[in-house]
Design an enzyme around this catalytic site. Structure first.
Site, mmCIF file in Angstrom:
data_model
loop_
_atom_site.group_PDB
_atom_site.id
_atom_site.type_symbol
_atom_site.label_atom_id
_atom_site.label_comp_id
_atom_site.label_asym_id
_atom_site.label_seq_id
_atom_site.Cartn_x
_atom_site.Cartn_y
_atom_site.Cartn_z
ATOM 1 N N TYR A 155 0.840 -1.212 0.000
ATOM 2 C CA TYR A 155 0.000 0.000 0.000
ATOM 3 C C TYR A 155 0.871 1.256 0.000
ATOM 4 O O TYR A 155 0.659 2.168 -0.811
ATOM 5 C CB TYR A 155 -0.918 -0.046 1.225
ATOM 6 C CG TYR A 155 -1.911 1.086 1.311
ATOM 7 C CD1 TYR A 155 -3.061 1.100 0.521
ATOM 8 C CD2 TYR A 155 -1.718 2.148 2.193
ATOM 9 C CE1 TYR A 155 -3.984 2.133 0.611
ATOM 10 C CE2 TYR A 155 -2.633 3.181 2.292
ATOM 11 C CZ TYR A 155 -3.764 3.177 1.497
ATOM 12 O OH TYR A 155 -4.674 4.201 1.587
ATOM 13 N N LYS A 159 1.121 4.101 -3.022
ATOM 14 C CA LYS A 159 0.741 5.506 -2.852
ATOM 15 C C LYS A 159 1.931 6.431 -3.135
ATOM 16 O O LYS A 159 1.738 7.542 -3.660
ATOM 17 C CB LYS A 159 0.184 5.738 -1.443
ATOM 18 C CG LYS A 159 -1.142 5.022 -1.187
ATOM 19 C CD LYS A 159 -2.247 5.476 -2.133
ATOM 20 C CE LYS A 159 -3.616 4.921 -1.755
ATOM 21 N NZ LYS A 159 -4.683 5.339 -2.661
HETATM 22 P P1 NAP Z 1 -13.243 1.744 1.069
HETATM 23 O O1 NAP Z 1 -14.182 2.130 2.143
HETATM 24 O O2 NAP Z 1 -12.640 0.392 1.082
HETATM 25 O O3 NAP Z 1 -13.965 2.034 -0.354
HETATM 26 C C1 NAP Z 1 -13.232 1.788 -1.523
HETATM 27 C C2 NAP Z 1 -14.146 1.856 -2.723
HETATM 28 O O4 NAP Z 1 -13.340 1.552 -3.886
HETATM 29 C C3 NAP Z 1 -15.248 0.816 -2.669
HETATM 30 O O5 NAP Z 1 -16.402 1.331 -3.262
HETATM 31 C C4 NAP Z 1 -14.657 -0.331 -3.488
HETATM 32 O O6 NAP Z 1 -15.632 -1.165 -4.064
HETATM 33 C C5 NAP Z 1 -13.916 0.428 -4.566
HETATM 34 N N1 NAP Z 1 -12.882 -0.434 -5.140
HETATM 35 C C6 NAP Z 1 -11.858 -1.030 -4.493
HETATM 36 N N2 NAP Z 1 -11.192 -1.826 -5.317
HETATM 37 C C7 NAP Z 1 -11.808 -1.740 -6.525
HETATM 38 C C8 NAP Z 1 -11.571 -2.372 -7.760
HETATM 39 N N3 NAP Z 1 -10.603 -3.265 -7.937
HETATM 40 N N4 NAP Z 1 -12.384 -2.068 -8.792
HETATM 41 C C9 NAP Z 1 -13.409 -1.191 -8.628
HETATM 42 N N5 NAP Z 1 -13.676 -0.565 -7.465
HETATM 43 C C10 NAP Z 1 -12.877 -0.863 -6.418
HETATM 44 O O7 NAP Z 1 -11.994 2.741 1.036
HETATM 45 P P2 NAP Z 1 -11.863 4.279 1.504
HETATM 46 O O8 NAP Z 1 -11.344 4.285 2.876
HETATM 47 O O9 NAP Z 1 -13.076 5.038 1.158
HETATM 48 O O10 NAP Z 1 -10.640 4.720 0.563
HETATM 49 C C11 NAP Z 1 -10.823 5.551 -0.562
HETATM 50 C C12 NAP Z 1 -9.463 6.131 -0.952
HETATM 51 O O11 NAP Z 1 -8.913 6.855 0.156
HETATM 52 C C13 NAP Z 1 -8.422 5.081 -1.310
HETATM 53 O O12 NAP Z 1 -7.629 5.556 -2.353
HETATM 54 C C14 NAP Z 1 -7.608 4.962 -0.046
HETATM 55 O O13 NAP Z 1 -6.312 4.479 -0.298
HETATM 56 C C15 NAP Z 1 -7.605 6.393 0.407
HETATM 57 N N6 NAP Z 1 -7.312 6.598 1.808
HETATM 58 C C16 NAP Z 1 -8.082 6.000 2.780
HETATM 59 C C17 NAP Z 1 -7.769 6.217 4.116
HETATM 60 C C18 NAP Z 1 -8.569 5.601 5.221
HETATM 61 O O14 NAP Z 1 -8.106 5.627 6.379
HETATM 62 N N7 NAP Z 1 -9.755 5.076 4.967
HETATM 63 C C19 NAP Z 1 -6.678 7.026 4.457
HETATM 64 C C20 NAP Z 1 -5.924 7.610 3.445
HETATM 65 C C21 NAP Z 1 -6.259 7.392 2.134
HETATM 66 P P3 NAP Z 1 -15.978 -2.592 -3.348
HETATM 67 O O15 NAP Z 1 -16.353 -2.275 -1.936
HETATM 68 O O16 NAP Z 1 -17.105 -3.085 -4.156
HETATM 69 O O17 NAP Z 1 -14.727 -3.420 -3.449
#
Ligand code: NAP
Length: 250
Positions: A155, A159
């Site tokens: 990861y 990033k």
């Molecule tokens: P999340 O709750 O896991 O949601 C991710 C979304 O992306 C879901 O709708 C998922 O669909 C979709 N997705 C994942 N893999 C996919 C694939 N192979 N093809 C199509 N769609 C896909 O994640 P989040 O926390 O909202 O994260 C969103 C972004 O923020 C990411 O880039 C993550 O790295 C970044 N981020 C998150 C955090 C944190 O603490 N949460 C911190 C820093 C950065 P499915 O559920 O159907 O798989």
């Protein structure tokens, strides 16, 4: 552009925005916020039922795709049509210690978090250039680009790569009036965030290092993304912008 403080508001009327990973968490909130600012939204994600719920709420176009598959990523971007604003948000986090990081997890992480961004942005940016319109692109990166987080080898690497990709895209696409920036959030307690940080033994020390003493909410990320997409950020290009309550200064 000089903004009139009494009249200025973000308005994406007549602009079409593509958001990946819009089914859940941060991406969903970004899609909702873009809709509130009058953008037409095209939502891409993996689980059809998530997209159907979002469509019921904001009336967006939806495309179901597995972005780890390069052909599906390309098809999704082509199917989205004429796009003015792009948010590359979809990502996965497979937590494994460095010594146990598997090739499968590494490859899938790079395919979704990095390669799909390349493929989708190539299609979308080529469309902007062909139409002769300016555009704005935001890649959702992470504080994991700056911090070496235990258990996050693939990861963190994905990033860091994403932010460098952002830089190169900013340099090469800038001359066409296309701006490309990254945002680098701290922990947000989405499904992904909970898996990594809901254990107080892990989340507690992280929280203690954030001067604002809270994790981010999806809304905190969506508002900054909308700002970066807007004309108010017209001279911002190639940034990797922490959204972390001051964590990066500690
Ligand atoms: P999340 O709750 O896991 O949601 C991710 C979304 O992306 C879901 O709708 C998922 O669909 C979709 N997705 C994942 N893999 C996919 C694939 N192979 N093809 C199509 N769609 C896909 O994640 P989040 O926390 O909202 O994260 C969103 C972004 O923020 C990411 O880039 C993550 O790295 C970044 N981020 C998150 C955090 C944190 O603490 N949460 C911190 C820093 C950065 P499915 O559920 O159907 O798989």
């Amino acid at each position: 552009m000089k903004l009139d403080p009494t009249e200025y508001k973000i308005d994406f009327k007549n602009r079409c925005a593509l958001v990946t990973g819009a089914g859940k968490g941060i991406g969903r909130e970004i899609a909702v916020e873009l809709h509130r600012f009058n953008a037409q939204v095209v939502a891409v994600s993996r689980t059809r039922t998530d997209l159907e719920k979002l469509k019921d709420e904001i009336g967006c176009e939806t495309i179901t795709a597995e972005l780890a598959d390069p052909a599906q990523a390309k098809r999704a971007a082509e199917q989205a049509g004429e796009i003015d604003l792009l948010v590359n948000n979809a990502a996965i986090a497979k937590l494994e210690p460095f010594l146990k990081t598997t090739i499968e997890a590494w490859d899938e992480t790079m395919a979704v978090n990095l390669r799909a961004v390349l493929i989708i942005t190539q299609v979308v940016a080529a469309g902007m250039i062909a139409r002769g319109v300016p555009g704005s692109i935001v890649n959702v990166s992470s504080m994991a680009r700056f911090q070496a987080l235990r258990g996050h080898a693939a990861y963190c690497a994905s990033k860091a790569g994403l932010d460098q990709l952002t830089g190169v895209m900013a340099v090469e696409l800038g001359e066409y009036g296309i701006r490309v920036n990254s945002v680098n959030p701290t922990v947000v307690l989405t499904e992904m965030g909970k898996r990594a940080w809901s254990d107080p033994a892990k989340g507690g020390p992280m929280l203690a290092r954030i001067p604002l003493r809270r994790f981010a909410e999806c809304e905190d990320i969506a508002s900054v993304v909308c700002f970066l997409l807007s004309d108010a950020a017209g001279m911002l290009n190639g940034l990797a912008l922490p959204i972390d309550g001051g964590f990066h200064m500690t």
